[in-house]
Write a protein that holds these residues in place. Structure first.
Motif, PDB file in Angstrom:
ATOM      1  N   ASP A 185       4.277   2.423   6.878  1.00 46.05           N
ATOM      2  CA  ASP A 185       4.887   1.671   5.778  1.00 46.05           C
ATOM      3  C   ASP A 185       4.294   2.032   4.416  1.00 46.05           C
ATOM      4  O   ASP A 185       4.797   1.569   3.389  1.00 46.05           O
ATOM      5  CB  ASP A 185       4.736   0.167   6.007  1.00 46.05           C
ATOM      6  CG  ASP A 185       5.537  -0.313   7.211  1.00 46.05           C
ATOM      7  OD1 ASP A 185       6.520   0.367   7.558  1.00 46.05           O
ATOM      8  OD2 ASP A 185       5.178  -1.350   7.798  1.00 46.05           O
ATOM      9  N   ILE A 186       3.219   2.825   4.403  1.00 45.95           N
ATOM     10  CA  ILE A 186       2.615   3.221   3.119  1.00 45.95           C
ATOM     11  C   ILE A 186       3.509   4.277   2.475  1.00 45.95           C
ATOM     12  O   ILE A 186       3.727   5.347   3.038  1.00 45.95           O
ATOM     13  CB  ILE A 186       1.196   3.777   3.316  1.00 45.95           C
ATOM     14  CG1 ILE A 186       0.267   2.703   3.913  1.00 45.95           C
ATOM     15  CG2 ILE A 186       0.624   4.266   1.991  1.00 45.95           C
ATOM     16  CD1 ILE A 186      -1.140   3.192   4.165  1.00 45.95           C
ATOM     17  N   GLU A 187       4.016   3.950   1.301  1.00 44.54           N
ATOM     18  CA  GLU A 187       4.895   4.875   0.597  1.00 44.54           C
ATOM     19  C   GLU A 187       4.121   5.869  -0.254  1.00 44.54           C
ATOM     20  O   GLU A 187       4.441   7.055  -0.284  1.00 44.54           O
ATOM     21  CB  GLU A 187       5.883   4.092  -0.272  1.00 44.54           C
ATOM     22  CG  GLU A 187       6.814   3.189   0.555  1.00 44.54           C
ATOM     23  CD  GLU A 187       7.754   2.395  -0.323  1.00 44.54           C
ATOM     24  OE1 GLU A 187       7.543   2.389  -1.560  1.00 44.54           O
ATOM     25  OE2 GLU A 187       8.689   1.774   0.216  1.00 44.54           O
ATOM     26  N   LYS A 188       3.091   5.393  -0.947  1.00 47.18           N
ATOM     27  CA  LYS A 188       2.290   6.287  -1.778  1.00 47.18           C
ATOM     28  C   LYS A 188       1.030   5.565  -2.234  1.00 47.18           C
ATOM     29  O   LYS A 188       0.921   4.345  -2.152  1.00 47.18           O
ATOM     30  CB  LYS A 188       3.085   6.779  -3.001  1.00 47.18           C
ATOM     31  CG  LYS A 188       3.579   5.665  -3.896  1.00 47.18           C
ATOM     32  CD  LYS A 188       4.384   6.237  -5.050  1.00 47.18           C
ATOM     33  CE  LYS A 188       4.988   5.119  -5.909  1.00 47.18           C
ATOM     34  NZ  LYS A 188       5.761   5.648  -7.051  1.00 47.18           N
ATOM     35  N   VAL A 189       0.089   6.338  -2.725  1.00 43.68           N
ATOM     36  CA  VAL A 189      -1.140   5.825  -3.332  1.00 43.68           C
ATOM     37  C   VAL A 189      -1.245   6.446  -4.713  1.00 43.68           C
ATOM     38  O   VAL A 189      -1.177   7.671  -4.846  1.00 43.68           O
ATOM     39  CB  VAL A 189      -2.384   6.186  -2.482  1.00 43.68           C
ATOM     40  CG1 VAL A 189      -3.647   5.618  -3.121  1.00 43.68           C
ATOM     41  CG2 VAL A 189      -2.233   5.667  -1.067  1.00 43.68           C
ATOM     42  N   GLU A 190      -1.405   5.618  -5.731  1.00 47.70           N
ATOM     43  CA  GLU A 190      -1.427   6.153  -7.086  1.00 47.70           C
ATOM     44  C   GLU A 190      -2.329   5.308  -7.977  1.00 47.70           C
ATOM     45  O   GLU A 190      -2.768   4.224  -7.597  1.00 47.70           O
ATOM     46  CB  GLU A 190      -0.012   6.192  -7.673  1.00 47.70           C
ATOM     47  CG  GLU A 190       0.651   4.829  -7.772  1.00 47.70           C
ATOM     48  CD  GLU A 190       2.072   4.932  -8.291  1.00 47.70           C
ATOM     49  OE1 GLU A 190       2.497   6.037  -8.644  1.00 47.70           O
ATOM     50  OE2 GLU A 190       2.759   3.887  -8.346  1.00 47.70           O
ATOM     51  N   ARG A 191      -2.572   5.845  -9.157  1.00 45.06           N
ATOM     52  CA  ARG A 191      -3.390   5.149 -10.147  1.00 45.06           C
ATOM     53  C   ARG A 191      -2.865   5.482 -11.529  1.00 45.06           C
ATOM     54  O   ARG A 191      -2.619   6.640 -11.850  1.00 45.06           O
ATOM     55  CB  ARG A 191      -4.866   5.568 -10.049  1.00 45.06           C
ATOM     56  CG  ARG A 191      -5.737   4.991 -11.156  1.00 45.06           C
ATOM     57  CD  ARG A 191      -7.173   5.491 -11.056  1.00 45.06           C
ATOM     58  NE  ARG A 191      -7.955   4.980 -12.169  1.00 45.06           N
ATOM     59  CZ  ARG A 191      -8.109   5.633 -13.320  1.00 45.06           C
ATOM     60  NH1 ARG A 191      -7.539   6.808 -13.498  1.00 45.06           N
ATOM     61  NH2 ARG A 191      -8.826   5.113 -14.299  1.00 45.06           N
ATOM     62  N   PRO A 197      -6.630   1.850  -8.458  1.00 47.50           N
ATOM     63  CA  PRO A 197      -5.686   2.470  -7.514  1.00 47.50           C
ATOM     64  C   PRO A 197      -4.853   1.416  -6.787  1.00 47.50           C
ATOM     65  O   PRO A 197      -5.299   0.288  -6.567  1.00 47.50           O
ATOM     66  CB  PRO A 197      -6.607   3.214  -6.542  1.00 47.50           C
ATOM     67  CG  PRO A 197      -7.865   3.432  -7.309  1.00 47.50           C
ATOM     68  CD  PRO A 197      -8.018   2.238  -8.189  1.00 47.50           C
ATOM     69  N   VAL A 198      -3.657   1.815  -6.405  1.00 45.57           N
ATOM     70  CA  VAL A 198      -2.725   0.921  -5.728  1.00 45.57           C
ATOM     71  C   VAL A 198      -2.174   1.612  -4.488  1.00 45.57           C
ATOM     72  O   VAL A 198      -1.765   2.774  -4.536  1.00 45.57           O
ATOM     73  CB  VAL A 198      -1.550   0.520  -6.653  1.00 45.57           C
ATOM     74  CG1 VAL A 198      -0.541  -0.336  -5.884  1.00 45.57           C
ATOM     75  CG2 VAL A 198      -2.053  -0.240  -7.865  1.00 45.57           C
ATOM     76  N   ILE A 199      -2.182   0.886  -3.370  1.00 49.31           N
ATOM     77  CA  ILE A 199      -1.520   1.330  -2.152  1.00 49.31           C
ATOM     78  C   ILE A 199      -0.187   0.609  -2.069  1.00 49.31           C
ATOM     79  O   ILE A 199      -0.145  -0.624  -1.986  1.00 49.31           O
ATOM     80  CB  ILE A 199      -2.370   1.022  -0.901  1.00 49.31           C
ATOM     81  CG1 ILE A 199      -3.705   1.782  -0.957  1.00 49.31           C
ATOM     82  CG2 ILE A 199      -1.617   1.385   0.373  1.00 49.31           C
ATOM     83  CD1 ILE A 199      -4.616   1.462   0.213  1.00 49.31           C
ATOM     84  N   VAL A 221      -8.083   8.413  -4.740  1.00 51.16           N
ATOM     85  CA  VAL A 221      -6.624   8.558  -4.653  1.00 51.16           C
ATOM     86  C   VAL A 221      -6.261   9.939  -4.110  1.00 51.16           C
ATOM     87  O   VAL A 221      -5.371  10.074  -3.258  1.00 51.16           O
ATOM     88  CB  VAL A 221      -5.976   8.329  -6.031  1.00 51.16           C
ATOM     89  CG1 VAL A 221      -4.507   8.746  -6.010  1.00 51.16           C
ATOM     90  CG2 VAL A 221      -6.094   6.865  -6.440  1.00 51.16           C
ATOM     91  N   ALA A 222      -6.952  10.980  -4.575  1.00 40.81           N
ATOM     92  CA  ALA A 222      -6.685  12.338  -4.095  1.00 40.81           C
ATOM     93  C   ALA A 222      -7.013  12.477  -2.614  1.00 40.81           C
ATOM     94  O   ALA A 222      -6.249  13.085  -1.852  1.00 40.81           O
ATOM     95  CB  ALA A 222      -7.478  13.348  -4.920  1.00 40.81           C
ATOM     96  N   GLU A 223      -8.140  11.913  -2.192  1.00 47.37           N
ATOM     97  CA  GLU A 223      -8.546  12.013  -0.791  1.00 47.37           C
ATOM     98  C   GLU A 223      -7.573  11.263   0.121  1.00 47.37           C
ATOM     99  O   GLU A 223      -7.173  11.780   1.176  1.00 47.37           O
ATOM    100  CB  GLU A 223      -9.963  11.436  -0.621  1.00 47.37           C
ATOM    101  CG  GLU A 223     -11.065  12.254  -1.259  1.00 47.37           C
ATOM    102  CD  GLU A 223     -11.416  13.478  -0.452  1.00 47.37           C
ATOM    103  OE1 GLU A 223     -10.856  13.659   0.648  1.00 47.37           O
ATOM    104  OE2 GLU A 223     -12.255  14.271  -0.910  1.00 47.37           O
TER     105      GLU A 223
END
Length: 236
Positions: A185-191, A197-199, A221-223
């Motif tokens: 269900d995780i669409e993306k991780v960004e900041r 950062p937001v999941i 976020v990159a990792e």
């Protein structure tokens, strides 16, 4: 002697695998000819996914850990684990601001308590009551600053992601909390700039690592993004 380019570029897993084969230190491990390299580039499926060739317990390195970082990050093909220990006052300016707010909160509380103790008449009570309501917003702000300060010294957070689920936990003294969900269900991780950062999990968003430096946030976020991409590639 291998060039670590994955932490410096944004590319699809297929192109990254192709480029990694192009940059193999040993000539016999590269493409045998330009024709073969071009064919592999035009048909990415013909090139084995290099991430699948790694042993399951071998750590995957995406980027360099920021200097002085105390964050623990462990990553394999199937699992990612992040631990953020108590950071004290050494990370972000908000903790210094929290220290100032906590001192102001304590000082105003002592002054108000002294006024209450010295109440001798109903008129004085009526005088102090409006002062209480005027100071209430500042007390609430000071209390929140105090909570941030306490968390900075005693709070830690954890993030664990595997092929099926993810767990985001925090703990401070005798208090704790946990958020969990499905990895699919995780669409993306960004900041974004100046934001933690937001999941993104469908219609929900989970913030984390807001107590560490922006450099460490970008690194995390990159990792995490790299791990999720590799996990998705291994399922396809």
């Amino acid at each position: 002697m291998k060039i670590d380019f994955r932490s410096r570029v944004q590319a699809s897993p297929e192109f990254a695998d192709w480029l990694e084969k192009m940059l193999e230190p040993a000539a016999e491990d590269r493409f045998k000819s330009a024709v073969e390299a071009l064919k592999a580039l035009q048909t990415p499926r013909s090139l084995p996914n290099l991430s699948k060739q790694l042993p399951q317990n071998q750590s995957l390195l995406t980027g360099r850990r920021p200097n002085g970082s105390r964050i623990t990050l462990q990553k394999t093909n199937k699992r990612l684990f992040v631990k953020i220990p108590p950071m004290g006052l050494q990370t972000k300016g908000i903790h210094q601001f929290a220290l100032f707010g906590s001192i102001a909160f304590g000082f105003t509380s002592i002054v108000f308590y002294a006024l209450i103790r010295s109440v001798q008449s109903l008129l004085f009570v009526l005088t102090v009551a409006p002062l209480f309501f005027c100071l209430l917003p500042f007390w609430l702000i000071g209390l929140s600053m105090l909570c941030i300060l306490v968390y900075g010294f005693f709070g830690s957070s954890y993030l664990e992601i595997d092929a099926s689920s993810f767990h985001l936990r925090w703990k401070c003294l005798c208090f704790s909390g946990k958020v969990q969900g499905q990895t699919a269900d995780i669409e993306k991780v960004e900041r974004w700039s100046k934001c933690p950062p937001v999941i993104w999990e469908k219609d929900h968003k989970h913030t984390f690592a807001d107590e560490v430096t922006p450099v460490e946030q970008d690194w995390l976020v990159a990792e995490i993004s790299d791990f999720l991409e590799r996990l998705s590639s291994s399922k396809s």
